[in-house]
Structures are given as structure tokens and as C-alpha cells.
Design an enzyme around this catalytic site. Structure first.
Site, PDB file in Angstrom:
ATOM      1  N   CYS A  36       0.538  -1.233  -0.380  1.00  0.00           N
ATOM      2  CA  CYS A  36       0.005   0.001  -0.097  1.00  0.00           C
ATOM      3  C   CYS A  36       0.980   1.302  -0.176  1.00  0.00           C
ATOM      4  CB  CYS A  36      -1.125   0.127   1.224  1.00  0.00           C
ATOM      5  SG  CYS A  36      -1.828  -1.371   1.183  1.00  0.00           S
ATOM      6  N   LYS A  50     -10.047   6.873   4.794  1.00  0.00           N
ATOM      7  CA  LYS A  50     -11.366   6.242   4.815  1.00  0.00           C
ATOM      8  C   LYS A  50     -12.434   6.910   3.886  1.00  0.00           C
ATOM      9  CE  LYS A  50     -14.029   4.766   7.497  1.00  0.00           C
ATOM     10  NZ  LYS A  50     -14.896   4.388   6.115  1.00  0.00           N
ATOM     11  N   HIS A  71      -9.352   4.326  -0.774  1.00  0.00           N
ATOM     12  CA  HIS A  71      -7.997   3.682  -0.391  1.00  0.00           C
ATOM     13  C   HIS A  71      -7.615   2.236  -1.736  1.00  0.00           C
ATOM     14  CE1 HIS A  71      -4.264   2.329   0.781  1.00  0.00           C
ATOM     15  NE2 HIS A  71      -4.141   1.637   1.835  1.00  0.00           N
ATOM     16  N   SER A  91     -11.391   1.778   5.895  1.00  0.00           N
ATOM     17  CA  SER A  91     -10.914   2.245   4.406  1.00  0.00           C
ATOM     18  C   SER A  91     -11.585   1.516   3.401  1.00  0.00           C
ATOM     19  CB  SER A  91      -9.599   3.079   4.794  1.00  0.00           C
ATOM     20  OG  SER A  91      -8.388   1.702   4.163  1.00  0.00           O
ATOM     21  N   ILE A 103     -11.916  -0.121  -0.301  1.00  0.00           N
ATOM     22  CA  ILE A 103     -11.115  -0.290  -1.094  1.00  0.00           C
ATOM     23  C   ILE A 103     -12.175   1.120  -2.568  1.00  0.00           C
ATOM     24  CG2 ILE A 103     -10.200  -3.122  -1.112  1.00  0.00           C
ATOM     25  CD1 ILE A 103     -12.133  -3.373  -3.292  1.00  0.00           C
TER      26      ILE A 103
END
Lengths: 383, 383
Positions: free
Chosen positions: B83, B327, B331, B207, B209
Site C-alpha cells: 500500500c 477512510k 484506498h 477504508s 477499496i
């Protein structure tokens, strides 16, 4: 660009290392390179790898390898450009040192391919091609290269047997390399009757996959007195092309290899004839041929002539695959570019044993991602 | 280190972009950043991506994206640190420019996650963890963060509701961000009754995706007069930690975030209180808390206090997630680090609309790979 030196090299044998995990393989090569360099701590770790997300369920190899080799905390990253990942990782480390942000860097290329079923490996390798335009239509990576070879034979009138010297030379050189996967000589007769893989590519046209890791320790100018035999990187260049072969103006011309090598020659102030050793990307016989042409060693369409005339052997004018090349040392894909640099340094140090090129002072290592879409070229010189 | 400027920014909305392929998404953000920069050709393309090998059957994104956006031939590479891939790609571009090898570079973070079945995405995300030590035992990435949050609550006596301000703040800020995925305010009551995902992490701690791409055009010193509002990168630092949480001396302390931010503060000559906007990696509420602590914004174990005291809001002393954060902006994992820089630049240019931090002059963007194993920190300043 600020000079960057190679202080240390390390490698594992290429083979089936079922007893070692990915990080253990990387560690073996890294420890060897660090020991060879005399450096015990580096400012950055650059890992070249292609297939670990697919075959080893592991991403994030920068932090993983750094931690495993006892360098927890250090800056680290993973670089990927398909089979050009190793060369790209070296390139990233060269830039980091040249920027002044780091004094020393460790580059590790690692790949672990033989634990997986063959169809998984074949599918994973196809991700180097264009998913939308090539792979999703069922074309494997070998098939793409078979298209190129067939087209090349048709366009320039070469017969399959004319490619034999590339395989024979690579295998002959691998016999003396303890890290090579296929340490066995092959003859023209072996080549002629080898099992067909994807017509016209037969088993002796194709490099074998393998597990393996190779590593180099790079350092900024002013550090080279740590060694009696420092090697300097005098050129570092990357160029790209369309991934999909059908999108290229001429599928039989590696434009990125031409562009990348031309930039490297300009940086180092060299021309093709100045290169004493050329570790090229002979993933398939046809790739060796196309690379030699794009880098200026012969006219377009005349690559096989270099083999037939014996110019590619250790005693020839453009020695290639001097430690076995991808064809016989083996092709652990994301590690290959680092193996090429390790072998180039061996030649410049005079450590290449029976396949030592006499008085080698300038070496070129060229790593290719996909069928010519990313080409990374480094020139190295003995100080 | 030579100064590097941000000349252009671009992004796609984060969402479900089933109509766009991976390269089309990357192109949309890249074209926006190039148009914003006034630069039409760059010397290098750096792509940050994590999951395309797993979810899109496509590696080799450097060459793929470069070709797609009309820059065939240019140097290009893909960078991955789970990430943290987007931040790592920016870091690589900063080093390339600082080396003098490039004058301009395009960084694109891209991820396409929503076309895949949920279990595939969950399995792919787990490759950010240690395969041998964590993922192969069945621990998902959310579960790892749930361990951390549970342990944190136990160690320091916080209740679950004490984390609510992080989610509430992020969602409140996302409402005004047209590129955010979840543009909806949430209340303390919503947080309290949100569906449990991996106890104690509920839906509003995690969060979402998403598919998305973000891009920045970076350039060497001397180019900033192209814009009336150039932003300078005054610090760039990466640090790592063990990937496996149980290997860390203290699982509740993000040592790499401490190390990375300390290096960045030193480079920029700043201290935590000098930062006007802090785009941190709030993949989970607990990650926001641990990041704030490691970067020096409060004592260890006191992170939730910053939320409860209202200090993390746009008007507070340490505004975070000002455009929605991971969030609520969403993400898209390998793209997130580039979104953070785009949003930091928006704040420094005064382009953040209703969530503009008044007179923002210094911003910090911190991108985390894994649960703290790779931490990339950049500090940006308005010239």
C-alpha cells in the site's frame, strides 16, 4: 552523472531450490555480495523481482528482504519491469546514489519459480505481455517469441539451424560456471533434434526458468579504494517500447534496445566495437539476434551471421553469454538482470575462469522486459 | 538534495470504474497532471501499483502506461511496496530528478480492484503481509489491524467509541471532495452501530477499496517559474520495519513512521508543529492513531485524545484526512500515496474548497505499506 562503483557481487546457483524460501534465496546472494564488498551496512536496498505476487503470494519484498538480512529500518523498495526487473532495480540504485541521497546500496534480484505448477508459471509469465491485447487472447510468452522468430526467418531467409550457434555458445560457456543451471555442452545435432516448444522455438532456443538470486553492492565515488579491483558503472540507460508487439512500427526491430544502448554508448563515450563482453538478454535465440542488431553489431537481418562466423564466442569480437547467458545459466526472470551484472563484473575482475575474455576492460549488460518493451543497459569499466 | 518541484497534479474519482481498463485509468490521471503542469513530455514515468499482477493479470506497468499516454520510448518503471507503492514511486522519481539524470518525471499511482471477486481481493491484499509468518496462517490484512487495535485498546484503556472522531472527520471532509468515494457525513451514532468487520474494526474504522489513479508531474529546480504557485518537495524519506508484526520490539509503535518522519523533519528543518496539513495513512482508525504518535504529535498511547479534542479537523492544530483520507476518499492501494500528494498540493495551492486549511504553507504526506513495514514521508512547501 556521478560515478557509481560496484564493490561487491554475490549469487546463488540457478536451479530448483525447494529447500529455500524466497527471502532465504535473496539473503544468500545478499550476504555473499556484502561479504565480497567489505561493506556491512548499506543506505538502501533495491529488490528486483517479477513473479512473487503470483507464484509466492508475497509482495512488499523491499521491506521483507531488508529485514531478513538484518537491515531492518533501512530504506527499501521493490522494482518490477517483468524480466527486466533486475536491471531496473540496478538502475534505481544507480540513480539513488547519483542523487547523493545514498552512499551505498544493495541490489538483489530474486525469483522462485519451480515450486509452482507449470501452467501457473506460464500464466504468470504472460503478465509481461499486454493483458488486453495479447495474453487474454491466449498467447503465452514463448508463443509471442515464436511469432517473432518465424517472422524473422521469413523476412530474411534464415533457416532454423542458422540460430544454433547461440545455443551452442551459451551451453559451452555454462559448463565452466558453477552457478549455471544447465552445465552441459550441446551440439548442432542436439539443437537440430531438440523437442519443439512453440514452432519454430525448440527446447534449445528457450532459456530455462529457475530459482535464483544475485546481488551487487553499489557505492558512490570515493569508496572504490576499498577494493583493489573496483569496477565503475559508466553508463546506465533505460528505454521502452510498446508492450504489444503488433503495435510496433517494425516487430523485428528492438527500438528500445537501440535507444537504450545508444544512450549508454553516448554516456560512456564508447561504440559497439569498444565492448569486450556483452551480457545480453538471450531469453530466446531470436532475442539474442535482435539485440545484437539493435545495439549496432551488424546490419538488420544479419544477426545469425555473427553466430555462424564465430564472433559471439569468448574468443570472438563480441563475446556474449560468457557465463552461460539466460539460455544455460538459467533465467530466474526478475533476478536475471542482476546476474548479468555479476557476470560482467567477474569478467572485468578476471574471475571468469575458463571462459575469461582476455584483457576485458569494458562490459555491457543489457536486460530486457517483455519482448523488448523495457530495455535496461549498463556499461561497466575496470578502473 | 537538489530541490524538486510539483508542477502538475491529476486524479480520477475513486470508485468502481468498470468501464475503464487499468491503463485507461492511469491515463486519465496522467493527462490531467500533464495538462495542469504545462509540460507535454517528461524524461521518466514512475508507476506505483500493488495488485495488478494478482487482480488484472498485468505486470510491466511502466512500459504499458508510458506507451498508452503517448510517451513510447521514454524511461519507465513500476515500483511496489504494497500500500506504500504510490509514495515509493514518488520517492524514486525524486531521486531520479535529484541525480540530474532527469529534468522532469511523471508519477502515476493506479489500482483497479473492484472487478474482482471479494475473496480474490482479500487474498491479494494479504500479500502485503509476511506470507510465511502471517498470511499462510490465514490472517487477512484487516485481521492484522484488528489485532493491533484490540491490543492498543487493552494496553492503554481506550474504548472503541474513542476512535470515532477519525472516521467522522474523514467523512466530513470527503463530502466536499468531488474525487472521494464516500461523500457522506457520518455521526458518532453511525460509528457505534456500524457493522463489525474484524472485531474491534467495524465498517467505519476501515477504508474502502476502490479503482482510481492519481498523478503528479515533478521537475528539477529552475522549472518552477512555469507556474505561479509552485510547490517544492523539501523532504523525502523512506524507512522500513519488519513486515510481520510479531517480530517488532513493540507492535504498538510504528518505528518506521518515527524514523521516516524524523528524517523528513530533519531534511526540511521542520518540527511536527510546523506542519499545517498532514495527509496520513488512515487505512484503519488504529493506523491514524499510531501514525500520529510515531510522528510526534502526542505521547505514546494518547493518539485518540487528538481526535476527542478536535485537533485533527481542518480548523485544528494537526488537520488530517482533509480531503477524506483513505477512510472516505477511498484506498485504491497502490495509488493512495499519489492521491495524498495531490491533496497536499491542493491545500498548498489553496484549491481545497470548503476543507481548505487556512494559510497552509507546509504539508506532510505519509504513505504506509503493510501494517507499518514501509513508510514513505514527503514534506511539501509553498514557494
Amino acid at each position: 552523472m556521478q560515478a557509481v562503483h560496484v564493490l561487491g557481487i554475490g549469487q546463488t546457483a540457478v536451479g530448483e531450490h525447494w529447500e529455500q524460501s524466497l527471502k532465504e534465496l535473496a539473503g544468500e546472494a545478499a550476504f555473499a555480495a556484502l561479504a565480497d564488498s567489505g561493506v556491512d551496512r548499506v543506505d538502501g536496498v533495491f529488490v528486483g523481482n517479477m513473479l512473487s505476487p503470483s507464484l509466492n503470494r508475497q509482495m512488499h519484498l523491499g521491506a521483507l528482504v531488508a529485514d531478513w538480512i538484518g537491515l531492518r529500518g533501512v530504506e527499501a523498495v521493490k522494482i518490477e519491469s517483468a524480466c527486466g526487473s533486475g536491471g531496473s532495480a540496478i538502475r534505481a540504485a544507480v540513480l539513488a546514489i547519483a542523487s547523493g541521497a545514498m552512499r551505498t546500496a544493495l541490489v538483489v534480484g530474486v525469483e522462485k519459480m519451480t515450486d509452482s505448477p507449470g501452467h501457473e508459471t506460464t500464466a504468470a509469465l504472460a503478465t509481461a505481455a499486454d493483458a488486453d491485447e495479447e495474453a487474454d487472447h491466449g498467447v503465452s510468452f514463448v508463443a509471442l517469441n515464436a511469432f517473432l522468430m518465424r517472422r524473422y526467418m521469413h523476412a530474411y531467409g534464415w533457416r532454423h539451424e542458422d540460430f544454433a550457434p547461440f545455443s551452442i555458445n551459451a551451453h559451452a560457456n555454462a559448463v565452466a560456471n558453477p552457478w549455471a543451471r544447465l552445465r552441459e555442452a550441446v551440439s548442432a545435432e542436439d539443437y537440430a533434434r531438440a523437442r519443439m516448444i512453440a514452432d519454430p522455438i525448440n527446447l534449445l532456443d528457450a532459456s530455462p526458468i529457475g530459482d535464483g538470486a544475485a546481488a551487487v553492492v553499489l557505492a558512490a565515488d570515493g569508496t572504490q579504494d576499498r577494493r583493489s579491483d573496483p569496477v565503475r558503472i559508466t553508463a546506465s540507460a533505460v528505454a521502452t517500447d510498446s508492450i504489444a508487439i503488433h503495435s510496433r512500427a517494425d516487430p523485428l526491430w528492438l527500438a528500445a534496445a537501440e535507444r537504450s544502448s545508444a544512450a549508454a554508448f553516448a554516456q560512456a563515450g564508447k561504440k559497439p566495437a569498444d565492448i569486450d563482453v556483452f551480457e545480453l538478454h538471450d531469453a530466446f535465440s531470436i532475442m539474442a539476434v535482435l539485440s545484437l542488431e539493435a545495439c549496432g553489431y551488424c546490419e538488420k537481418g544479419q544477426g545469425p551471421r555473427l553466430g555462424l562466423d564465430g564472433r559471439i564466442t569468448v574468443g570472438g569480437s563480441v563475446p556474449i553469454a560468457t557465463r552461460g547467458g539466460l539460455k544455460a545459466r538459467g533465467h530466474p526472470v526478475g533476478a536475471t538482470g542482476v546476474y548479468q551484472m555479476v557476470e560482467s563484473v567477474q569478467q572485468l575482475r578476471g574471475e571468469a575462469g575458463p571462459t575469461q575474455v582476455q584483457d576485458a576492460r569494458v562490459a555491457m549488460a543489457q536486460n530486457i522486459g517483455g519482448s523488448g518493451a523495457t530495455v535496461v543497459t549498463h556499461i561497466l569499466e575496470r578502473d
